[in-house]
Design an enzyme around this catalytic site. Structure first.
Site, PDB file in Angstrom:
ATOM      1  N   ARG A  45      19.393  -1.216 -11.161  1.00 32.25           N
ATOM      2  CA  ARG A  45      18.944  -0.193 -10.076  1.00 32.25           C
ATOM      3  C   ARG A  45      19.011   1.326 -10.796  1.00 32.25           C
ATOM      4  O   ARG A  45      18.356   1.925 -10.388  1.00 32.25           O
ATOM      5  CB  ARG A  45      19.952  -0.399  -9.029  1.00 32.25           C
ATOM      6  CG  ARG A  45      19.822   0.883  -8.039  1.00 32.25           C
ATOM      7  CD  ARG A  45      20.383   0.384  -6.631  1.00 32.25           C
ATOM      8  NE  ARG A  45      21.970  -0.377  -6.472  1.00 32.25           N
ATOM      9  CZ  ARG A  45      22.782  -0.216  -6.877  1.00 32.25           C
ATOM     10  NH1 ARG A  45      22.959   1.272  -7.031  1.00 32.25           N
ATOM     11  NH2 ARG A  45      23.807  -0.853  -6.752  1.00 32.25           N
ATOM     12  N   TYR A  97      -1.593  12.000   4.413  1.00 34.41           N
ATOM     13  CA  TYR A  97      -1.694  10.408   4.348  1.00 34.41           C
ATOM     14  C   TYR A  97      -0.909  10.180   5.519  1.00 34.41           C
ATOM     15  O   TYR A  97      -0.028  10.507   5.861  1.00 34.41           O
ATOM     16  CB  TYR A  97      -0.977  10.052   3.029  1.00 34.41           C
ATOM     17  CG  TYR A  97      -0.985   8.657   3.233  1.00 34.41           C
ATOM     18  CD1 TYR A  97      -1.954   7.705   3.018  1.00 34.41           C
ATOM     19  CD2 TYR A  97       0.347   7.746   3.074  1.00 34.41           C
ATOM     20  CE1 TYR A  97      -1.766   6.216   2.831  1.00 34.41           C
ATOM     21  CE2 TYR A  97       0.532   6.716   3.374  1.00 34.41           C
ATOM     22  CZ  TYR A  97      -0.514   5.712   3.082  1.00 34.41           C
ATOM     23  OH  TYR A  97      -0.239   4.475   3.182  1.00 34.41           O
ATOM     24  N   ASP A 169       1.067  16.110  -3.782  1.00 36.12           N
ATOM     25  CA  ASP A 169       0.997  15.011  -3.672  1.00 36.12           C
ATOM     26  C   ASP A 169      -0.513  14.759  -4.467  1.00 36.12           C
ATOM     27  O   ASP A 169      -1.471  15.228  -4.010  1.00 36.12           O
ATOM     28  CB  ASP A 169       0.792  14.258  -2.098  1.00 36.12           C
ATOM     29  CG  ASP A 169       0.335  12.695  -2.235  1.00 36.12           C
ATOM     30  OD1 ASP A 169       0.023  12.265  -3.309  1.00 36.12           O
ATOM     31  OD2 ASP A 169       0.852  12.093  -1.265  1.00 36.12           O
ATOM     32  N   LYS A 194      -2.414   3.877  -6.516  1.00 39.51           N
ATOM     33  CA  LYS A 194      -4.076   4.282  -6.073  1.00 39.51           C
ATOM     34  C   LYS A 194      -4.343   4.374  -7.700  1.00 39.51           C
ATOM     35  O   LYS A 194      -4.349   3.515  -8.355  1.00 39.51           O
ATOM     36  CB  LYS A 194      -4.001   5.596  -5.586  1.00 39.51           C
ATOM     37  CG  LYS A 194      -3.248   5.576  -3.986  1.00 39.51           C
ATOM     38  CD  LYS A 194      -3.816   4.786  -3.080  1.00 39.51           C
ATOM     39  CE  LYS A 194      -2.662   4.373  -1.893  1.00 39.51           C
ATOM     40  NZ  LYS A 194      -2.282   5.700  -1.249  1.00 39.51           N
TER      41      LYS A 194
HETATM   42  C1  LIG Z   1      -0.920   5.725  -0.216  1.00 34.82           C
HETATM   43  C2  LIG Z   1      -0.645   7.164  -0.562  1.00 34.82           C
HETATM   44  C3  LIG Z   1       0.914   7.499  -0.246  1.00 34.82           C
HETATM   45  C4  LIG Z   1       1.954   6.385   0.110  1.00 34.82           C
HETATM   46  O1  LIG Z   1       1.840   5.611  -1.090  1.00 34.82           O
HETATM   47  P1  LIG Z   1       2.333   4.014  -1.024  1.00 34.82           P
HETATM   48  O2  LIG Z   1       2.458   3.689  -2.516  1.00 34.82           O
HETATM   49  O3  LIG Z   1       1.328   3.157  -0.278  1.00 34.82           O
HETATM   50  O4  LIG Z   1       3.835   3.910  -0.522  1.00 34.82           O
HETATM   51  C5  LIG Z   1       1.302   8.795  -0.152  1.00 34.82           C
HETATM   52  N1  LIG Z   1       0.407   9.840  -0.062  1.00 34.82           N
HETATM   53  C6  LIG Z   1      -0.860   9.488  -0.543  1.00 34.82           C
HETATM   54  C7  LIG Z   1      -1.945  10.529  -0.696  1.00 34.82           C
HETATM   55  C8  LIG Z   1      -1.460   8.266  -0.453  1.00 34.82           C
HETATM   56  O5  LIG Z   1      -2.738   8.103  -0.628  1.00 34.82           O
END
Ligand SMILES: *Cc1c(COP(=O)(O)O)cnc(C)c1O
Length: 394
Positions: A45, A97, A169, A194
């Site tokens: 962890r 998101y 992000d 992604k």
């Molecule tokens: C999918 C996504 C998230 C969340 O990520 P997860 O891996 O699904 O928890 C955050 N920001 C953006 C821009 C996303 O496309």
């Protein structure tokens, strides 16, 4: 070295047997030499060698100095928000998101943290929204699904003047096309689910920073709350990163062609892609990014018609998420953005006729043909839809 080279070469990785690929340290605990002497690792962890290889690699790709890997993008964003205290406020983009909106709107208020949504592509609007309580400016650029562009340099200056951090992000473009830390952002966050992973086989998240002090706080959080990425997922992500540049370059080129194709379709009312934005936004985008990414949205003015298109494709599978080697298609209103609380839907949800594509690495001519056939069959269906079926799409 160029980023595509850095994707393949893990600079700090050395194995005792000369393994060319980092081993998966599938262990929870590490033996100590005595009760009072601690090695580099004691408990997974807190830290795991496979995760460390990944984190070092991610920090390098984003031109940061430190990275922390989490079990999902949301776990990473949650850890980031833990740097705030009760009474603080987040200024967030108004095209975020859906899961992020859910976290900001339904969890953080319970901890006394306020949120204000603004169109972060409008720097003056952000300036007006900032107050002495603002501690974090959270931005997606290009945003999703409208692909609005926010000026990272100017927002960084604005945030710092106000005593706040800027977090970008970067899930939509990946470090191959945009490196926000070099533009003044304090944090880069990713849903590594992604493009970074690229294969839709894990969920993962990352926070990268240049600041050792901020990293210490994030690493403390990662250990204290226990949302760090597991050894096996870390290993899969290391594997995915090697082809990151190859994948996203191909996806980028194909997406530009798909966007052009869609623009020529009379039934498509508007296409959203950074290659098609107005001049002023384009100048900002090209000043901070070297690619447009593989996510495209479009509207048709008719939600049933959009649904027919989504359900009519064969190569584009109906799935949330984006960034995979395989192309996907979705209706965000019913899918990824359905997590936006009803009270905020008018303000923050995309329209119900909006279709979102994530272009994969298939042959682009096959992809265009697939979309073209789906649109043609939706046109044929349009005349035949019964009133009942036309009532609601979701
Ligand atoms: C999918 C996504 C998230 C969340 O990520 P997860 O891996 O699904 O928890 C955050 N920001 C953006 C821009 C996303 O496309």
């Amino acid at each position: 070295m160029k980023t595509s080279t850095r994707c393949v070469h893990l600079s700090e990785f050395e194995d005792q047997y000369g393994a060319t690929v980092p081993p998966i340290y599938q262990t929870a605990t590490f033996q100590q030499s005595s009760a009072t002497e601690f090695g580099e690792y004691d408990y997974s962890r807190s830290g795991n060698p496979t995760r460390t290889v990944l984190e070092t690699h991610l920090a390098e790709l984003e031109n940061g100095r430190h990275a922390s890997a989490f079990a999902s993008g949301m776990a990473a964003i949650t850890a980031l928000t833990r740097l705030l205290n009760s009474g603080d406020e987040i200024i967030a983009g108004n095209d975020l998101y859906g899961g992020t909106v859910r976290l900001l709107g339904q969890i953080l208020p319970r901890q006394g943290i306020g949120v204000r949504y603004v169109d972060t592509s409008d720097v003056d609007a952000v300036r007006k929204a900032v107050s002495s309580r603002s501690k974090l400016l959270l931005v997606e650029t290009p945003s999703n699904p409208f692909l609005r562009i926010s000026d990272i340099r100017r927002l960084g200056e604005l945030a710092h003047d106000a005593g706040a951090w800027l977090a970008v992000d970067n899930s939509m473009l990946s470090p191959i096309f945009q490196q926000p830390l070099d533009l003044g952002a304090d944090f880069v966050i990713h849903s590594a689910t992604k493009f970074l992973s690229g294969h839709s086989d894990i969920t993962a998240g990352v926070i990268v920073t240049k600041s050792s002090e901020l990293h210490e706080q994030i690493a403390f959080q990662q250990n204290a709350e226990g949302a760090g990425l597991s050894p096996f997922e870390s290993w899969l992500l290391i594997r995915g990163l090697k082809t990151l540049s190859l994948r996203v370059e191909r996806q980028n080129h194909s997406a530009a062609r798909v966007a052009q194709f869609l623009q020529g379709v009379p039934e498509v009312k508007k296409v959203y892609h950074p290659s098609l934005i107005d001049h002023a936004a384009r100048v900002v985008h090209l000043g901070q990014a070297t690619g447009d990414g593989a996510v495209i949205s479009f509207i048709t003015g008719d939600e049933q018609f959009s649904k027919q298109i989504v359900e009519g494709t064969k190569l584009f599978s109906i799935a949330v998420s984006f960034g995979s080697v395989a192309s996907t298609i979705s209706l965000p209103y019913c899918m990824s953005h359905a997590s936006i609380p009803p009270a905020l839907r008018d303000q923050l949800a995309p329209p119900s006729d909006l279709v979102r594509l994530s272009v994969g690495i298939e042959d682009v001519d096959d992809l265009i043909e697939d979309l073209s056939l789906a649109i043609q069959s939706a046109i044929v269906c349009r005349g035949k839809v019964s009133k009942v079926a036309a009532a609601r799409v979701c």
